[in-house]
Design a protein around this motif. Structure first.
Motif, PDB file in Angstrom:
ATOM      1  N   ALA A 235      -3.867   7.571   6.296  1.00  0.00           N
ATOM      2  CA  ALA A 235      -4.542   7.717   5.005  1.00  0.00           C
ATOM      3  C   ALA A 235      -3.950   6.701   4.037  1.00  0.00           C
ATOM      4  CB  ALA A 235      -4.374   9.130   4.460  1.00  0.00           C
ATOM      5  N   ASN A 236      -4.809   5.854   3.474  1.00  0.00           N
ATOM      6  CA  ASN A 236      -4.378   4.843   2.500  1.00  0.00           C
ATOM      7  C   ASN A 236      -4.623   5.396   1.106  1.00  0.00           C
ATOM      8  OD1 ASN A 236      -3.758   2.627   0.968  1.00  0.00           O
ATOM      9  ND2 ASN A 236      -5.166   1.231   1.987  1.00  0.00           N
ATOM     10  N   ARG A 237      -3.565   5.813   0.433  1.00  0.00           N
ATOM     11  CA  ARG A 237      -3.696   6.418  -0.888  1.00  0.00           C
ATOM     12  C   ARG A 237      -3.994   5.398  -1.975  1.00  0.00           C
ATOM     13  NH1 ARG A 237       1.292  10.705  -0.543  1.00  0.00           N
ATOM     14  NH2 ARG A 237       0.010  12.567  -0.223  1.00  0.00           N
ATOM     15  N   GLY A 238      -3.554   4.178  -1.790  1.00  0.00           N
ATOM     16  CA  GLY A 238      -3.785   3.179  -2.822  1.00  0.00           C
ATOM     17  C   GLY A 238      -3.120   1.870  -2.476  1.00  0.00           C
ATOM     18  N   GLY A 239      -3.560   0.797  -3.129  1.00  0.00           N
ATOM     19  CA  GLY A 239      -2.984  -0.516  -2.898  1.00  0.00           C
ATOM     20  C   GLY A 239      -3.817  -1.329  -1.926  1.00  0.00           C
TER      21      GLY A 239
ATOM     22  N   MET B 232      -9.360   5.516   1.639  1.00  0.00           N
ATOM     23  CA  MET B 232     -10.004   5.734   2.934  1.00  0.00           C
ATOM     24  C   MET B 232      -8.947   6.107   3.973  1.00  0.00           C
ATOM     25  SD  MET B 232     -13.191   5.042   2.128  1.00  0.00           S
ATOM     26  CE  MET B 232     -14.082   4.716   3.657  1.00  0.00           C
ATOM     27  N   GLY B 233      -9.426   6.616   5.123  1.00  0.00           N
ATOM     28  CA  GLY B 233      -8.530   6.976   6.206  1.00  0.00           C
ATOM     29  C   GLY B 233      -9.183   6.736   7.547  1.00  0.00           C
ATOM     30  N   SER B 234      -8.361   6.651   8.598  1.00  0.00           N
ATOM     31  CA  SER B 234      -8.864   6.442   9.954  1.00  0.00           C
ATOM     32  C   SER B 234      -8.016   7.251  10.921  1.00  0.00           C
ATOM     33  CB  SER B 234      -8.833   4.957  10.329  1.00  0.00           C
ATOM     34  OG  SER B 234      -9.283   4.756  11.656  1.00  0.00           O
ATOM     35  N   ARG B 235      -8.634   7.580  12.068  1.00  0.00           N
ATOM     36  CA  ARG B 235      -7.931   8.319  13.115  1.00  0.00           C
ATOM     37  C   ARG B 235      -7.958   7.496  14.399  1.00  0.00           C
ATOM     38  NH1 ARG B 235     -10.122  14.191  14.453  1.00  0.00           N
ATOM     39  NH2 ARG B 235     -11.965  12.933  14.926  1.00  0.00           N
ATOM     40  N   VAL B 236      -6.821   7.513  15.121  1.00  0.00           N
ATOM     41  CA  VAL B 236      -6.716   6.758  16.372  1.00  0.00           C
ATOM     42  C   VAL B 236      -6.241   7.717  17.463  1.00  0.00           C
ATOM     43  CG1 VAL B 236      -5.714   4.775  17.544  1.00  0.00           C
ATOM     44  CG2 VAL B 236      -6.122   4.679  15.078  1.00  0.00           C
ATOM     45  N   LYS B 237      -7.104   7.965  18.433  1.00  0.00           N
ATOM     46  CA  LYS B 237      -6.709   8.760  19.593  1.00  0.00           C
ATOM     47  C   LYS B 237      -6.088   7.842  20.634  1.00  0.00           C
ATOM     48  CE  LYS B 237     -10.249  12.292  18.918  1.00  0.00           C
ATOM     49  NZ  LYS B 237     -11.403  13.020  19.507  1.00  0.00           N
TER      50      LYS B 237
ATOM     51  N   ALA C  30      -4.249  17.079  -1.861  1.00  0.00           N
ATOM     52  CA  ALA C  30      -5.063  17.925  -0.991  1.00  0.00           C
ATOM     53  C   ALA C  30      -5.181  17.284   0.387  1.00  0.00           C
ATOM     54  CB  ALA C  30      -6.448  18.125  -1.598  1.00  0.00           C
ATOM     55  N   PHE C  31      -5.320  18.118   1.440  1.00  0.00           N
ATOM     56  CA  PHE C  31      -5.587  17.598   2.773  1.00  0.00           C
ATOM     57  C   PHE C  31      -6.677  18.443   3.429  1.00  0.00           C
ATOM     58  CE2 PHE C  31      -1.879  20.401   3.098  1.00  0.00           C
ATOM     59  CZ  PHE C  31      -2.270  21.294   4.078  1.00  0.00           C
ATOM     60  N   ASP C  32      -7.481  17.787   4.305  1.00  0.00           N
ATOM     61  CA  ASP C  32      -8.580  18.499   4.945  1.00  0.00           C
ATOM     62  C   ASP C  32      -8.166  18.987   6.325  1.00  0.00           C
ATOM     63  OD1 ASP C  32      -8.665  16.278   6.601  1.00  0.00           O
ATOM     64  OD2 ASP C  32     -10.390  15.387   5.592  1.00  0.00           O
ATOM     65  N   ALA C  33      -9.130  19.551   7.067  1.00  0.00           N
ATOM     66  CA  ALA C  33      -8.817  20.153   8.363  1.00  0.00           C
ATOM     67  C   ALA C  33      -8.389  19.129   9.398  1.00  0.00           C
ATOM     68  CB  ALA C  33     -10.035  20.935   8.867  1.00  0.00           C
ATOM     69  N   GLU C  34      -8.707  17.840   9.195  1.00  0.00           N
ATOM     70  CA  GLU C  34      -8.323  16.799  10.149  1.00  0.00           C
ATOM     71  C   GLU C  34      -7.071  16.051   9.705  1.00  0.00           C
ATOM     72  OE1 GLU C  34     -11.917  14.526  10.482  1.00  0.00           O
ATOM     73  OE2 GLU C  34     -12.645  15.775  12.125  1.00  0.00           O
ATOM     74  N   ARG C  35      -6.342  16.582   8.729  1.00  0.00           N
ATOM     75  CA  ARG C  35      -5.060  16.070   8.247  1.00  0.00           C
ATOM     76  C   ARG C  35      -5.187  14.821   7.381  1.00  0.00           C
ATOM     77  NH1 ARG C  35      -1.709  14.377  12.536  1.00  0.00           N
ATOM     78  NH2 ARG C  35      -3.430  14.423  14.018  1.00  0.00           N
ATOM     79  N   PHE C  36      -6.382  14.461   6.937  1.00  0.00           N
ATOM     80  CA  PHE C  36      -6.513  13.357   5.992  1.00  0.00           C
ATOM     81  C   PHE C  36      -6.082  13.846   4.609  1.00  0.00           C
ATOM     82  CE2 PHE C  36      -9.419  11.903   9.313  1.00  0.00           C
ATOM     83  CZ  PHE C  36      -9.005  10.575   9.433  1.00  0.00           C
TER      84      PHE C  36
ATOM     85  N   SER D  41       0.846  -1.197   0.000  1.00  0.00           N
ATOM     86  CA  SER D  41       0.000   0.000   0.000  1.00  0.00           C
ATOM     87  C   SER D  41       0.879   1.244   0.000  1.00  0.00           C
ATOM     88  CB  SER D  41      -0.919   0.016   1.228  1.00  0.00           C
ATOM     89  OG  SER D  41      -0.144  -0.059   2.413  1.00  0.00           O
ATOM     90  N   GLU D  42       0.277   2.335  -0.429  1.00  0.00           N
ATOM     91  CA  GLU D  42       0.914   3.655  -0.357  1.00  0.00           C
ATOM     92  C   GLU D  42       0.132   4.440   0.685  1.00  0.00           C
ATOM     93  OE1 GLU D  42       3.524   4.817  -2.093  1.00  0.00           O
ATOM     94  OE2 GLU D  42       3.838   3.086  -3.391  1.00  0.00           O
ATOM     95  N   ALA D  43       0.758   4.733   1.820  1.00  0.00           N
ATOM     96  CA  ALA D  43       0.030   5.324   2.936  1.00  0.00           C
ATOM     97  C   ALA D  43       0.774   6.525   3.498  1.00  0.00           C
ATOM     98  CB  ALA D  43      -0.189   4.287   4.036  1.00  0.00           C
TER      99      ALA D  43
END
Length: 644
Positions: A213-217, A242-247, A335-341, A198-200
């Motif tokens: 963030a998983n860009r591909g693969g 897709m992407g995920s966040r872990v606190k 591009a990236f959004d306000a939550e860094r994805f 994967s490219e992450a």
């Protein structure tokens, strides 16, 4: 033969000795001692750590008790770093440092150096680095990032594809997988991400919150871990796009879609520069992405790696790289959004910057090919204007074919005709941005003074004087069409005697002009490449306020224009002038009336071909109006000019 004897210093480094691998498991190689070598200098240069001199002592017992005597030409046994290293530093930009586990201070990193288990790699501000594991999988460190490198985990060391491990202590890293390679497990804050094919992108903030963030693969397996990196949740599969966040202390959040990849607005142009020392500014633009908080732009140069990696705010949708030298460049943006994805990369654009070398005309002094004003980039003229070449200059470049003004393209081009010219080149079939030139004839040679006669002799015949060299065209003539509009209550006034049917009106009656079309002729003279004096004559047919009639007018003007900017074949000019507007008498009208008007405006000009110029003018006229009000006229012109 003189030998230089040097002592190997003994320093206490129990932690380093304890971390070295058993000698029986090591692959060894021979090293020939050089003049000036010490155990510390050999350890730093060959083993990437000056504290590894203890390994040299252990592998070479023949050196005897300390201090040792190193003789140039003698052979030492050293560990084979190729097999012993867990990873290598394969690229670095800016300030990149490393820190072995037993060290308290950071050392400057060197590209190609070996990296061992528990070593730290750090990139400072405006810096980046790439770490490649033995299996060719890669971690890319952005600026202000620190990563701890590990080898294969102890539990999985015997597996066929044992995961490599790394700890992201701060910042952002990208995972770049080769065609074949073992997975990489990255710990960041309270998360563990297993990156396969994967490219992450993984980032961690000061509070320990990780964004993956998983860009591909292939899917990325993400789970939460405790302070000892033990799993505390089931893995969550984060698929491509897709992407995920872990606190910290919380399970991974459900995957969410990443922002879409930016799309380019046209391909950035490939450019040509004149002269081997010239530089260019690379430019490009992309379409904005809805919901983006910013963009990351990465520019690389073939053979030099990454030359720029920068994050820009959402309102910025273009890039510029100044002072780029000839070469092959690639540009990509995410591009990236306000939550860094972060989105997948855009389509990677390739830009060529090709160089045209300038050979002076035959018989000219070296350096006479280009005169003052040679541009620093295609379409970016240097002072005072376009690039200036001498007649006879030879233009050539590796794998380039060039021509003037749409003519045939050849490998070796000679500037033969004086005047403005448009240089058009292609590199292996790929068109490059045209360059506007000014080709000047060489000055006429001065006749040599006659030698003083040694004895009285008949007067020599006068030496012939060379005809003056042709000069660039200075006269321009042309025609134009346009419209002139006077707003209500701000138009020139005139008495009833100048209009048919109005002669019987009161002597105090005043009529006002409205708007209408005009046609005219223009003649101009270039005082310099940037300043032009011009005269204009035009006829107008204007409406009359509150009357079903038209008025015929004659306009005469004198203007001066100054070039303000030039981009390739397009230039902008400021225009000032003074003119007279005469209402001509007709159909029994008495005498014409005249109004003086000043004017100011802007002119856009396009050099369509040598000697042919298209113009678009916008002007404001000011003068005396009806009563005490100022007359204001708005004028637009479209014209064609021919240089003579």
């Amino acid at each position: 033969m003189t030998y230089r004897t040097l002592a190997c210093l003994s320093l206490t480094t129990a932690a380093l000795v304890a971390s070295t691998r058993p000698a029986a498991a090591e692959e060894l190689r021979d090293y020939v001692v050089r003049p000036g070598d010490t155990c510390i200098s050999i350890a730093r240069r060959e083993l990437s750590d000056r504290r590894a001199y203890a390994v040299i002592h252990r592998l070479n017992p023949q050196l005897g008790k300390q201090p040792h005597t190193l003789v140039p030409g003698s052979v030492l046994k050293l560990p084979s770093t190729t097999s012993a290293a867990d990873a290598r530093l394969t690229s670095a930009r800016g300030r990149v440092e490393v820190r072995p586990p037993a060290a308290s201070l950071w050392d400057k990193a060197q590209v190609g150096m070996a990296l061992f288990s528990t070593w730290r790699v750090g990139s400072r501000a405006q810096s980046s680095a790439e770490v490649t594991f033995q299996d060719a999988s890669r971690l890319y460190l952005r600026d202000d990032t620190v990563v701890v490198i590990f080898g294969a985990s102890a539990k999985a060391s015997r597996a066929k594809e044992a995961p490599r491990e790394a700890v992201l202590e701060r910042g952002t890293l990208e995972h770049r997988l080769a065609q074949a390679g073992a997975p990489v497990r990255v710990y960041s804050g309270g998360a563990a991400s297993e990156l396969g094919r994967s490219e992450a992108v993984i980032s961690v903030d000061e509070g320990g919150t990780s964004v993956i963030a998983n860009r591909g693969g292939a899917a990325v397996a993400v789970r939460s871990v405790d302070a000892r990196r033990r799993p505390t949740s089931k893995p969550v599969a984060v698929n491509a796009g897709m992407g995920s966040r872990v606190k910290r202390g919380k399970p991974p959040e459900p995957p969410r879609p990443l922002p879409p990849a930016p799309a380019w607005q046209g391909a950035p142009p490939s450019l040509v520069v004149l002269g081997e020392d010239a530089k260019v500014t690379l430019r490009g633009q992309w379409a904005s992405v809805v919901g983006a908080a910013g963009y990351r732009v990465v520019i690389s140069r073939q053979g030099a790696g990454e030359v720029e990696s920068v994050a820009v705010p959402a309102q910025t949708t273009r890039f510029e790289l100044a002072d780029a030298t000839p070469g092959i460049y690639s540009v990509k943006v995410a591009a990236f959004d306000a939550e860094r994805f972060e989105s997948p990369w855009s389509v990677e654009q390739t830009l060529l910057v090709s160089v045209v070398t300038l050979a002076p005309p035959a018989g000219a002094a070296p350096g006479a090919a280009g005169a003052a004003g040679a541009p620093s980039a295609a379409g970016e003229p240097g002072a005072p204007g376009r690039a200036v070449l001498a007649v006879g200059t030879v233009l050539r470049g590796p794998q380039l074919r060039c021509g003037f003004d749409g003519g045939p393209k050849v490998a070796e081009l000679v500037a033969t005709l004086p005047g403005p010219a448009r240089l058009e080149c292609e590199d292996q079939g790929r068109a490059l941005e045209p360059v506007m030139l000014e080709v000047l004839a060489p000055p006429a040679p001065r006749p040599a003074p006659p030698a003083a006669p040694l004895a009285p002799a008949p007067a020599p015949a006068p030496a012939p004087v060379a005809a003056p060299a042709p000069q660039p065209p200075r006269w321009r003539v042309g025609a134009f069409l346009g419209a002139l509009q006077f707003p209500r209550a701000h138009a020139p006034g005139f008495g009833p005697g100048a209009l048919p049917g109005a002669a019987t009106a009161s002597e105090d009656a005043t009529y006002q002009l409205g708007g209408g079309l005009l046609f005219g002729l223009r003649a101009g003279y270039l005082l310099s490449p940037s300043v032009e004096l011009a005269g204009e004559v035009a006829t107008l047919r204007n409406t009359v306020r509150d009357r079903p009639d038209y008025a015929s007018l004659l306009a005469a003007r004198a203007t001066v224009s100054v070039r303000m900017n030039q981009e390739g074949a397009v230039s902008s000019h400021g225009v000032l002038g003074l003119g007279a507007l005469a209402l001509t008498a007709r159909d029994g009208a008495t005498s014409p009336e005249t109004a003086l008007l000043g004017l100011a405006g802007m002119s856009l000009r396009y050099q369509h071909a040598p000697g042919i110029e298209l113009r678009l003018d916008g002007r404001v006229h000011l003068g005396a109006g009806s009563g005490e009000r100022t007359a204001i006229g708005l004028e637009g012109l479209l014209g064609l000019a021919i240089s003579r």
